[in-house]
Motif scaffolding. Sequence first.
Motif, PDB file in Angstrom:
ATOM      1  N   TYR A 141       0.833  -1.204   0.000  1.00 19.79           N
ATOM      2  CA  TYR A 141       0.000   0.000   0.000  1.00 19.79           C
ATOM      3  C   TYR A 141       0.866   1.253   0.000  1.00 19.79           C
ATOM      4  O   TYR A 141       0.568   2.230  -0.679  1.00 19.79           O
ATOM      5  CB  TYR A 141      -0.928   0.020   1.214  1.00 19.79           C
ATOM      6  CG  TYR A 141      -1.951  -1.091   1.272  1.00 19.79           C
ATOM      7  CD1 TYR A 141      -2.285  -1.832   0.138  1.00 19.79           C
ATOM      8  CD2 TYR A 141      -2.595  -1.416   2.461  1.00 19.79           C
ATOM      9  CE1 TYR A 141      -3.216  -2.852   0.191  1.00 19.79           C
ATOM     10  CE2 TYR A 141      -3.541  -2.431   2.525  1.00 19.79           C
ATOM     11  CZ  TYR A 141      -3.848  -3.152   1.393  1.00 19.79           C
ATOM     12  OH  TYR A 141      -4.774  -4.152   1.445  1.00 19.79           O
ATOM     13  N   PHE A 142       1.944   1.218   0.770  1.00 18.89           N
ATOM     14  CA  PHE A 142       2.880   2.344   0.807  1.00 18.89           C
ATOM     15  C   PHE A 142       3.518   2.548  -0.568  1.00 18.89           C
ATOM     16  O   PHE A 142       3.669   3.679  -1.042  1.00 18.89           O
ATOM     17  CB  PHE A 142       3.947   2.091   1.864  1.00 18.89           C
ATOM     18  CG  PHE A 142       4.981   3.176   1.967  1.00 18.89           C
ATOM     19  CD1 PHE A 142       4.620   4.498   2.171  1.00 18.89           C
ATOM     20  CD2 PHE A 142       6.335   2.869   1.877  1.00 18.89           C
ATOM     21  CE1 PHE A 142       5.575   5.508   2.266  1.00 18.89           C
ATOM     22  CE2 PHE A 142       7.298   3.862   1.975  1.00 18.89           C
ATOM     23  CZ  PHE A 142       6.913   5.186   2.177  1.00 18.89           C
ATOM     24  N   ALA A 143       3.860   1.438  -1.223  1.00 14.84           N
ATOM     25  CA  ALA A 143       4.445   1.521  -2.562  1.00 14.84           C
ATOM     26  C   ALA A 143       3.439   2.107  -3.557  1.00 14.84           C
ATOM     27  O   ALA A 143       3.817   2.861  -4.460  1.00 14.84           O
ATOM     28  CB  ALA A 143       4.901   0.138  -3.024  1.00 14.84           C
ATOM     29  N   GLU A 144       2.151   1.759  -3.383  1.00 16.93           N
ATOM     30  CA  GLU A 144       1.110   2.322  -4.258  1.00 16.93           C
ATOM     31  C   GLU A 144       1.083   3.845  -4.131  1.00 16.93           C
ATOM     32  O   GLU A 144       0.985   4.562  -5.139  1.00 16.93           O
ATOM     33  CB  GLU A 144      -0.249   1.736  -3.875  1.00 16.93           C
ATOM     34  CG  GLU A 144      -1.401   2.147  -4.781  1.00 16.93           C
ATOM     35  CD  GLU A 144      -1.463   1.357  -6.072  1.00 16.93           C
ATOM     36  OE1 GLU A 144      -2.349   1.652  -6.890  1.00 16.93           O
ATOM     37  OE2 GLU A 144      -0.635   0.445  -6.273  1.00 16.93           O
ATOM     38  N   LEU A 145       1.183   4.332  -2.903  1.00 17.29           N
ATOM     39  CA  LEU A 145       1.220   5.778  -2.684  1.00 17.29           C
ATOM     40  C   LEU A 145       2.433   6.391  -3.371  1.00 17.29           C
ATOM     41  O   LEU A 145       2.324   7.433  -4.045  1.00 17.29           O
ATOM     42  CB  LEU A 145       1.255   6.077  -1.186  1.00 17.29           C
ATOM     43  CG  LEU A 145       1.475   7.545  -0.790  1.00 17.29           C
ATOM     44  CD1 LEU A 145       0.336   8.416  -1.286  1.00 17.29           C
ATOM     45  CD2 LEU A 145       1.632   7.669   0.730  1.00 17.29           C
ATOM     46  N   LEU A 146       3.589   5.764  -3.232  1.00 17.18           N
ATOM     47  CA  LEU A 146       4.806   6.294  -3.843  1.00 17.18           C
ATOM     48  C   LEU A 146       4.696   6.316  -5.365  1.00 17.18           C
ATOM     49  O   LEU A 146       5.227   7.225  -6.024  1.00 17.18           O
ATOM     50  CB  LEU A 146       6.014   5.457  -3.420  1.00 17.18           C
ATOM     51  CG  LEU A 146       6.404   5.532  -1.942  1.00 17.18           C
ATOM     52  CD1 LEU A 146       7.614   4.649  -1.674  1.00 17.18           C
ATOM     53  CD2 LEU A 146       6.691   6.969  -1.515  1.00 17.18           C
ATOM     54  N   ILE A 147       4.011   5.337  -5.935  1.00 14.04           N
ATOM     55  CA  ILE A 147       3.820   5.300  -7.385  1.00 14.04           C
ATOM     56  C   ILE A 147       3.029   6.521  -7.847  1.00 14.04           C
ATOM     57  O   ILE A 147       3.367   7.164  -8.852  1.00 14.04           O
ATOM     58  CB  ILE A 147       3.126   3.991  -7.802  1.00 14.04           C
ATOM     59  CG1 ILE A 147       4.119   2.814  -7.691  1.00 14.04           C
ATOM     60  CG2 ILE A 147       2.560   4.079  -9.216  1.00 14.04           C
ATOM     61  CD1 ILE A 147       3.487   1.449  -7.834  1.00 14.04           C
ATOM     62  N   TYR A 148       1.990   6.864  -7.102  1.00 16.18           N
ATOM     63  CA  TYR A 148       1.194   8.038  -7.479  1.00 16.18           C
ATOM     64  C   TYR A 148       1.960   9.332  -7.220  1.00 16.18           C
ATOM     65  O   TYR A 148       1.804  10.302  -7.965  1.00 16.18           O
ATOM     66  CB  TYR A 148      -0.147   8.026  -6.743  1.00 16.18           C
ATOM     67  CG  TYR A 148      -1.162   7.129  -7.417  1.00 16.18           C
ATOM     68  CD1 TYR A 148      -2.096   7.657  -8.299  1.00 16.18           C
ATOM     69  CD2 TYR A 148      -1.166   5.751  -7.195  1.00 16.18           C
ATOM     70  CE1 TYR A 148      -3.012   6.842  -8.935  1.00 16.18           C
ATOM     71  CE2 TYR A 148      -2.078   4.922  -7.828  1.00 16.18           C
ATOM     72  CZ  TYR A 148      -3.003   5.472  -8.703  1.00 16.18           C
ATOM     73  OH  TYR A 148      -3.899   4.652  -9.346  1.00 16.18           O
TER      74      TYR A 148
END
Length: 308
Positions: A246-253
């Motif tokens: 989930y943290f990686a998803e945020l970083l992607i955005y």
Amino acid sequence: MPAVLAAAWALLAASFLAALLLLLWQTGRPGGFVSGLFQDLIRYGKTKGGGGQRPAWLRLLQVPKRWFTHFYVVSVLWNGFLMIWLFQAEFLGVSLPSWIQHMHHALGRDSQSEDTDCEHFSAFLVLLLLWLHSCRRLAECLWTSIFSNSVIHIVQYCFGLAYYMAVGSTVLCQVPTNIRNGKELSMQICWYHIVGVMMYIWASLHQHRCLVILANLRKSKSGKVVSLSHSVPSGDWFERVSCPHYFAELLIYVSMAVTLGFHNVTWWCVVMYVLFNQALAAVLCHEFYQKNFSSYPKHRKAFIPFVF
């Protein structure tokens, strides 16, 4: 800037922030009908069990969690079409379809713009990154992730389908309908494109590693699926947080916001939505691990390392 679109994403982000705050406030308090309905709407997958036994009529409104795959099928197809149209408009001089132009006007985007070639290319690059992200997630759903018999609410399912269409449309609305306006556009690569793409690749690699770790918990050393139960993951970013994917998803955005040049307010509203949406899901997962595993590492945060 399409102010209507920015306001819509800001309102959506505020809604999930309110849901997160309400969840934290309700923790440990007895709940009634409204509380049960709220819990049923925000929980999915393994965290559904944390919401207690649901009435029969609520169970009729749930679909298999493996239907997450449909989100990425829709995203690959829809955002792929948008990417082709934008490429043709930017580099081949083909006009955008009339319905896209109507959508631009409805959302407050002017047909004329003084945006630079670099900003036009930024929008195309972000749409490409979004499409590649969807392709990877679709491949992971099909060949990496091992889904149990857990469920999601039908409202969550419909929202997810609409979301992946809306987010690509948001990128397309960052350019004017009359993109070329009689002039030749060039592909200008700026420093923030390089920074954004590198950040995107870094976050995507870590997200994939974390999803592989979760899948391997249900496999034997030979690669055969031996269990659908949940275990405590470890390795990579799992050493710091319960939900590093989930943290990686945020970083992607965030990386896409960087690729757009840092200053795109509309996309930062999208990032805020992703922040609160993923934080809500992470808190529920963190709660699940703590309740079901007495030896769960106490130093792990739910979502953001060392912070939250």
